[in-house]
Design a protein around this motif. Structure first.
Motif, PDB file in Angstrom:
ATOM      1  N   GLY A 120       0.794  -1.220   0.000  1.00 45.29           N
ATOM      2  CA  GLY A 120       0.000   0.000   0.000  1.00 45.29           C
ATOM      3  C   GLY A 120       0.823   1.265   0.000  1.00 45.29           C
ATOM      4  N   LYS A 121       2.136   1.127  -0.062  1.00 47.25           N
ATOM      5  CA  LYS A 121       2.998   2.300  -0.079  1.00 47.25           C
ATOM      6  C   LYS A 121       2.831   3.050  -1.390  1.00 47.25           C
ATOM      7  N   LYS A 122       2.723   4.356  -1.317  1.00 49.86           N
ATOM      8  CA  LYS A 122       2.506   5.176  -2.504  1.00 49.86           C
ATOM      9  C   LYS A 122       3.841   5.589  -3.127  1.00 49.86           C
ATOM     10  N   PRO A 123       3.961   5.502  -4.453  1.00 44.58           N
ATOM     11  CA  PRO A 123       5.203   5.905  -5.110  1.00 44.58           C
ATOM     12  C   PRO A 123       5.412   7.411  -5.047  1.00 44.58           C
ATOM     13  N   THR A 124       6.650   7.809  -5.166  1.00 43.65           N
ATOM     14  CA  THR A 124       7.033   9.219  -5.170  1.00 43.65           C
ATOM     15  C   THR A 124       8.011   9.458  -6.312  1.00 43.65           C
ATOM     16  N   LEU A 125       8.337  10.713  -6.531  1.00 48.10           N
ATOM     17  CA  LEU A 125       9.333  11.039  -7.551  1.00 48.10           C
ATOM     18  C   LEU A 125      10.752  10.951  -7.002  1.00 48.10           C
ATOM     19  N   GLU A 126      10.898  11.196  -5.722  1.00 48.85           N
ATOM     20  CA  GLU A 126      12.217  11.138  -5.088  1.00 48.85           C
ATOM     21  C   GLU A 126      12.230  10.025  -4.043  1.00 48.85           C
ATOM     22  N   GLY A 127      13.348   9.341  -3.929  1.00 42.28           N
ATOM     23  CA  GLY A 127      13.504   8.322  -2.900  1.00 42.28           C
ATOM     24  C   GLY A 127      12.700   7.068  -3.140  1.00 42.28           C
TER      25      GLY A 127
ATOM     26  N   ILE B 148      28.980  -2.337  -8.162  1.00 37.60           N
ATOM     27  CA  ILE B 148      28.593  -1.149  -8.921  1.00 37.60           C
ATOM     28  C   ILE B 148      27.246  -0.656  -8.392  1.00 37.60           C
ATOM     29  N   PRO B 149      27.095   0.640  -8.157  1.00 43.49           N
ATOM     30  CA  PRO B 149      25.839   1.167  -7.607  1.00 43.49           C
ATOM     31  C   PRO B 149      24.652   0.839  -8.506  1.00 43.49           C
ATOM     32  N   THR B 150      23.524   0.562  -7.893  1.00 46.00           N
ATOM     33  CA  THR B 150      22.314   0.215  -8.627  1.00 46.00           C
ATOM     34  C   THR B 150      21.510   1.467  -8.949  1.00 46.00           C
ATOM     35  N   ARG B 151      21.016   1.541 -10.179  1.00 50.45           N
ATOM     36  CA  ARG B 151      20.148   2.650 -10.577  1.00 50.45           C
ATOM     37  C   ARG B 151      18.816   2.569  -9.837  1.00 50.45           C
ATOM     38  N   HIS B 152      18.170   3.714  -9.673  1.00 57.46           N
ATOM     39  CA  HIS B 152      16.843   3.728  -9.056  1.00 57.46           C
ATOM     40  C   HIS B 152      15.807   3.258 -10.071  1.00 57.46           C
ATOM     41  N   GLY B 153      14.861   2.447  -9.600  1.00 60.60           N
ATOM     42  CA  GLY B 153      13.761   2.049 -10.458  1.00 60.60           C
ATOM     43  C   GLY B 153      12.552   2.921 -10.192  1.00 60.60           C
ATOM     44  N   ASN B 154      11.741   3.158 -11.217  1.00 58.25           N
ATOM     45  CA  ASN B 154      10.505   3.914 -11.014  1.00 58.25           C
ATOM     46  C   ASN B 154       9.603   3.751 -12.233  1.00 58.25           C
ATOM     47  N   TYR B 155       8.462   3.093 -12.023  1.00 57.26           N
ATOM     48  CA  TYR B 155       7.522   2.883 -13.120  1.00 57.26           C
ATOM     49  C   TYR B 155       6.882   4.194 -13.586  1.00 57.26           C
ATOM     50  N   TYR B 156       7.079   5.244 -12.830  1.00 52.55           N
ATOM     51  CA  TYR B 156       6.586   6.563 -13.234  1.00 52.55           C
ATOM     52  C   TYR B 156       7.115   6.921 -14.629  1.00 52.55           C
ATOM     53  N   GLY B 157       8.354   6.496 -14.913  1.00 59.75           N
ATOM     54  CA  GLY B 157       8.963   6.820 -16.200  1.00 59.75           C
ATOM     55  C   GLY B 157       8.165   6.292 -17.377  1.00 59.75           C
ATOM     56  N   LEU B 158       7.549   5.117 -17.219  1.00 57.75           N
ATOM     57  CA  LEU B 158       6.730   4.558 -18.285  1.00 57.75           C
ATOM     58  C   LEU B 158       5.507   5.439 -18.521  1.00 57.75           C
ATOM     59  N   PHE B 159       4.841   5.829 -17.443  1.00 56.31           N
ATOM     60  CA  PHE B 159       3.630   6.644 -17.592  1.00 56.31           C
ATOM     61  C   PHE B 159       3.959   8.044 -18.116  1.00 56.31           C
ATOM     62  N   ASP B 160       5.078   8.587 -17.679  1.00 55.72           N
ATOM     63  CA  ASP B 160       5.464   9.911 -18.158  1.00 55.72           C
ATOM     64  C   ASP B 160       5.754   9.878 -19.657  1.00 55.72           C
TER      65      ASP B 160
END
Length: 347
Positions: free
Chosen positions: A261-268, A293-305
């Motif tokens: 139930g956690k809501k996605p955000t743009l940061e963090g 090697i550092p892992t990139r941040h994932g965010n499905y927001y990018g698909l919708f944007d």
């Protein structure tokens, strides 16, 4: 700027977990509601939206975009109706059940001047984004071999009847397999040929639940595996090139957090635990290097944007229908290969 009025074709797990939270987060989408056949649940979470009693009611409403997130065997029928009604469409994976269906939808969208995209959200997973960056930056030299896996341990059948009934859309190949195939094609293009072994391993299962696929390229081989009897996981991504290797566990946390139930955000958002960092063993400036090697941040927001800009500014879809066609070509070839026990040529 214009807001895109968007409707869902179901409000089960995918609608509640993968779609609605990002439509709510994005300031340029407006969730109008969902088609709900029996359980009326969406208004518990979004009181201001509609619960449509039929697909016809939804398509007759003032809606710009429809998300086809119903069982795979219904994708072709529903997506076709959506396009014929003049609406843009985002279709869950697998795109369709056959290549012919995928090609027909692609051509229909083009004919009507509509945007048609496939919801391949795993391109926006943190682990895959990191693998893509390593390959794109040539940290391994030229790739000669890769193995992508979707390992789970779950011997029990799914409570979702459509996933365990023998139908054209069921089975691990068109579920987890479609993600792996899409990722391979996104990185390396359509393979020249396919060899596959599809099996049933769970007691009382009626659908394939173990897949082993080999993609043939002129300069590399890519292996894709998925199943439900892997209690001890091996690296989800193992990529080997002329300079070295990169190993990465499956570490994206978005699905698990969304399910709570956690809501996605743009940061963090979409930040993996540090202990999931991949191992890079290669050459840098003529010297051998081995480290994390550092892992990139994932965010499905990018698909919708990207989908928003595709529709409003006529830019390419985040996952074009043509990519969905290519995935279905590999899936059809894999089924044929497993049945005939031979390599199937694509090119």
């Amino acid at each position: 700027m214009k807001k895109l009025k968007t409707a869902l074709l179901s409000y089960g797990m995918s609608g509640k977990v993968f779609h609605a939270p990002f439509l709510e987060l994005h300031p340029r989408f407006e969730l109008t509601g969902s088609w709900e056949r029996s359980k009326k649940l969406i208004q518990q979470d979004y009181p201001e939206v509609k619960s449509y009693s039929s697909l016809e009611e939804l398509l007759n409403d003032d809606v710009d975009l429809v998300i086809v997130n119903t069982p795979v065997e219904t994708h072709y029928e529903y997506a076709k109706k959506v396009l014929e009604a003049g609406k843009h469409a985002l279709v869950e994976k697998s795109f369709t059940t056959t290549t012919a269906e995928a090609e027909e939808l692609r051509d229909l969208a083009k004919q009507k001047g509509l945007k048609l995209s496939v919801y391949q959200n795993r391109r926006w997973d943190s682990d895959f984004k990191t693998v893509k960056e390593v390959i794109d930056e040539k940290l391994l030299g030229d790739v000669v071999e890769a193995e992508f896996r979707f390992d789970r341990y779950n011997p029990n059948l799914s409570p979702k009847i459509h996933k365990e009934t023998a139908n054209a859309g069921a089975g691990v190949l068109k579920d987890l397999g479609s993600h792996l195939i899409d990722q391979a094609i996104h990185l390396f293009g359509l393979p020249n040929a396919v060899f596959a072994d599809l099996r049933i391993t769970r007691k009382n299962s009626l659908v394939d639940d173990l897949m082993d696929i080999l993609l043939y390229y002129s300069d590399k081989r890519v292996r894709l595996r998925a199943g439900f009897f892997f209690r001890e996981a091996v690296p989800a991504y193992a990529v080997h090139g002329t300079k070295g290797s990169f190993l990465k566990s499956r570490g994206d946390i978005q699905e698990d957090e969304l399910k709570t139930g956690k809501k996605p955000t743009l940061e963090g958002w979409g930040i993996e635990p540090e202990d999931k960092a991949g191992i890079l063993h290669t050459e840098k400036h003529g010297e051998v290097y081995r480290g994390h090697i550092p892992t990139r941040h994932g965010n499905y927001y990018g698909l919708f944007d990207a989908l928003y800009h595709s529709i409003t500014e006529d830019k390419p879809e985040p996952v074009p229908a043509e990519d969905g066609v290519k995935v279905m070509k590999v899936i059809d070839a894999a089924i044929q290969s497993s049945e005939q026990k031979k390599v199937i040529q694509l090119k």
